[in-house]
Design an enzyme around this catalytic site. Sequence first.
Site, PDB file in Angstrom:
ATOM      1  N   ASN A   1       1.969   1.881 106.312  1.00 33.04           N
ATOM      2  CA  ASN A   1       1.420   3.001 107.074  1.00 33.04           C
ATOM      3  C   ASN A   1       0.526   2.490 108.190  1.00 33.04           C
ATOM      4  O   ASN A   1      -0.158   1.485 108.048  1.00 33.04           O
ATOM      5  CB  ASN A   1       0.662   3.968 106.160  1.00 33.04           C
ATOM      6  CG  ASN A   1      -0.816   3.660 106.073  1.00 33.04           C
ATOM      7  OD1 ASN A   1      -1.596   4.039 106.949  1.00 33.04           O
ATOM      8  ND2 ASN A   1      -1.203   2.954 105.011  1.00 33.04           N
TER       9      ASN A   1
ATOM     10  N   PHE B   1      -6.376   6.962 110.461  1.00 30.47           N
ATOM     11  CA  PHE B   1      -7.444   7.911 110.111  1.00 30.47           C
ATOM     12  C   PHE B   1      -7.190   9.286 110.741  1.00 30.47           C
ATOM     13  O   PHE B   1      -8.104   9.922 111.282  1.00 30.47           O
ATOM     14  CB  PHE B   1      -8.815   7.405 110.571  1.00 30.47           C
ATOM     15  CG  PHE B   1      -9.386   6.276 109.761  1.00 30.47           C
ATOM     16  CD1 PHE B   1      -8.749   5.802 108.627  1.00 30.47           C
ATOM     17  CD2 PHE B   1     -10.573   5.673 110.143  1.00 30.47           C
ATOM     18  CE1 PHE B   1      -9.287   4.743 107.884  1.00 30.47           C
ATOM     19  CE2 PHE B   1     -11.115   4.624 109.414  1.00 30.47           C
ATOM     20  CZ  PHE B   1     -10.476   4.154 108.286  1.00 30.47           C
TER      21      PHE B   1
ATOM     22  N   SER C   1      -9.498  -0.664 106.682  1.00 25.58           N
ATOM     23  CA  SER C   1      -8.181  -0.223 107.133  1.00 25.58           C
ATOM     24  C   SER C   1      -7.729  -1.090 108.304  1.00 25.58           C
ATOM     25  O   SER C   1      -8.505  -1.354 109.222  1.00 25.58           O
ATOM     26  CB  SER C   1      -8.222   1.242 107.571  1.00 25.58           C
ATOM     27  OG  SER C   1      -7.016   1.599 108.226  1.00 25.58           O
TER      28      SER C   1
ATOM     29  N   ASN D   1      -5.635  -0.125 110.523  1.00 24.17           N
ATOM     30  CA  ASN D   1      -4.984   0.764 111.484  1.00 24.17           C
ATOM     31  C   ASN D   1      -5.923   1.375 112.513  1.00 24.17           C
ATOM     32  O   ASN D   1      -5.494   2.186 113.331  1.00 24.17           O
ATOM     33  CB  ASN D   1      -4.245   1.875 110.732  1.00 24.17           C
ATOM     34  CG  ASN D   1      -3.203   1.321 109.786  1.00 24.17           C
ATOM     35  OD1 ASN D   1      -2.468   0.403 110.142  1.00 24.17           O
ATOM     36  ND2 ASN D   1      -3.150   1.841 108.572  1.00 24.17           N
ATOM     37  N   THR D   2      -7.204   1.032 112.460  1.00 18.49           N
ATOM     38  CA  THR D   2      -8.150   1.398 113.506  1.00 18.49           C
ATOM     39  C   THR D   2      -8.582   0.115 114.196  1.00 18.49           C
ATOM     40  O   THR D   2      -9.143  -0.769 113.553  1.00 18.49           O
ATOM     41  CB  THR D   2      -9.382   2.120 112.919  1.00 18.49           C
ATOM     42  OG1 THR D   2      -8.961   3.353 112.334  1.00 18.49           O
ATOM     43  CG2 THR D   2     -10.415   2.401 113.999  1.00 18.49           C
TER      44      THR D   2
ATOM     45  N   LYS E   1     -14.942  -0.285 100.140  1.00 15.75           N
ATOM     46  CA  LYS E   1     -13.517  -0.570  99.982  1.00 15.75           C
ATOM     47  C   LYS E   1     -13.172  -1.786 100.829  1.00 15.75           C
ATOM     48  O   LYS E   1     -13.430  -1.813 102.039  1.00 15.75           O
ATOM     49  CB  LYS E   1     -12.657   0.620 100.407  1.00 15.75           C
ATOM     50  CG  LYS E   1     -11.184   0.441 100.055  1.00 15.75           C
ATOM     51  CD  LYS E   1     -10.438   1.759 100.085  1.00 15.75           C
ATOM     52  CE  LYS E   1      -9.019   1.610  99.531  1.00 15.75           C
ATOM     53  NZ  LYS E   1      -8.319   2.900  99.437  1.00 15.75           N
TER      54      LYS E   1
ATOM     55  N   ASN F   1      -7.720  -2.279  99.641  1.00 19.47           N
ATOM     56  CA  ASN F   1      -7.008  -1.492 100.633  1.00 19.47           C
ATOM     57  C   ASN F   1      -5.619  -2.106 100.835  1.00 19.47           C
ATOM     58  O   ASN F   1      -5.204  -2.997 100.086  1.00 19.47           O
ATOM     59  CB  ASN F   1      -7.812  -1.485 101.944  1.00 19.47           C
ATOM     60  CG  ASN F   1      -7.634  -0.193 102.733  1.00 19.47           C
ATOM     61  OD1 ASN F   1      -6.542   0.365 102.790  1.00 19.47           O
ATOM     62  ND2 ASN F   1      -8.707   0.265 103.356  1.00 19.47           N
TER      63      ASN F   1
END
Length: 345
Positions: free
Chosen positions: A115, A119, A181, A183-184, A219, A248
Amino acid sequence: MYKLVKPLLFSMDPETAHHTVSGGLRSFCNLWGGKRLLRAMYAYEHPHLERQVLGLKFRNPIGLAAGFDKNAEYVEEMAALGFGFIEIGTVTPRPQPGNERPRLFRLVDDAALINRMGFNNQGVDVAAMRLRQLKNRQNLVIGGNIGKNKLTPNEEAVSDYIKCFDTLFDVVDYFVVNVSSPNTPGLRALQEKEPLTHILNTLQQRNRKGDVSRPILLKIAPDLTDDQLDDIIAIIRDTGIAGVIATNTTIARDGLRSGGRLTSEAGGLSGRPLAVRATEVIRYLATKSDRAFPIIGVGGIHTPEDAVEKLEAGATLVQLYTGFIYEGPGLIKRICEKLKTLRSV
């Protein structure tokens, strides 16, 4: 039942399937007796499953990981399926659409997902409003996973975490600071010792102001080195936060069986390929810290045995996401049945 509908769901785009299932579950629960029927089918309760962790009472140690219910839309529905706790989010101060679609991919041969959602959420105020409107929390523990907006510079990130913390404080039971994460852009830089300590100390100062405080967990990514994990242990000790969620998603792509373009898609990998590394991180943290703090284990749990492995490695609780999607809601009950017979975990 899930085995019958899974081929249909897996024929859809993954994000479309997610919304189809979530919306269908809500509609079913809105029917008279719907939630009661789901609880009868899937929920499993027994005194041996109860846990006292983080100063909270969990009816069982199986939680829903952040990412599934980003906007606190399906808390009661997930509770009816038997989860012992629900983690909403990741939420950010302001709404944001996330990355462009497609941004969620199934690697069926690996029982995995990639993925790069970014966010996507409706903002912390909407999540807080929904949690206030819950009709029946059913003694359910709810966590709030908080992050920063994509356009917020890292130098100002602490203000985003403060906004989310303050807004959710009265409606969640614990917090998770998400700096892991992939993805940011730039977010994982906040895992470095200096910026992370600043964020956590700032939140702890606010946490100690009133008569009530909330457990704060961190996390972390599975891609940290041993030296970085040692730093995490030191940060937890120095800031006094309550514990860790490990782990994560990963940016690694080692040993995947899926071919073609799927394995080269950018984003975080979850599911079975993450299982070994997530357990290694749990075991390392538990051993090196002498089990000084609770660890919530997540990553590659697709069977009851996977959950037991995480608990035996040092996790106190576990969470599901990708395994829940591949195996269906019956997985929660199967894990609970297994754990009831094992008094050692």
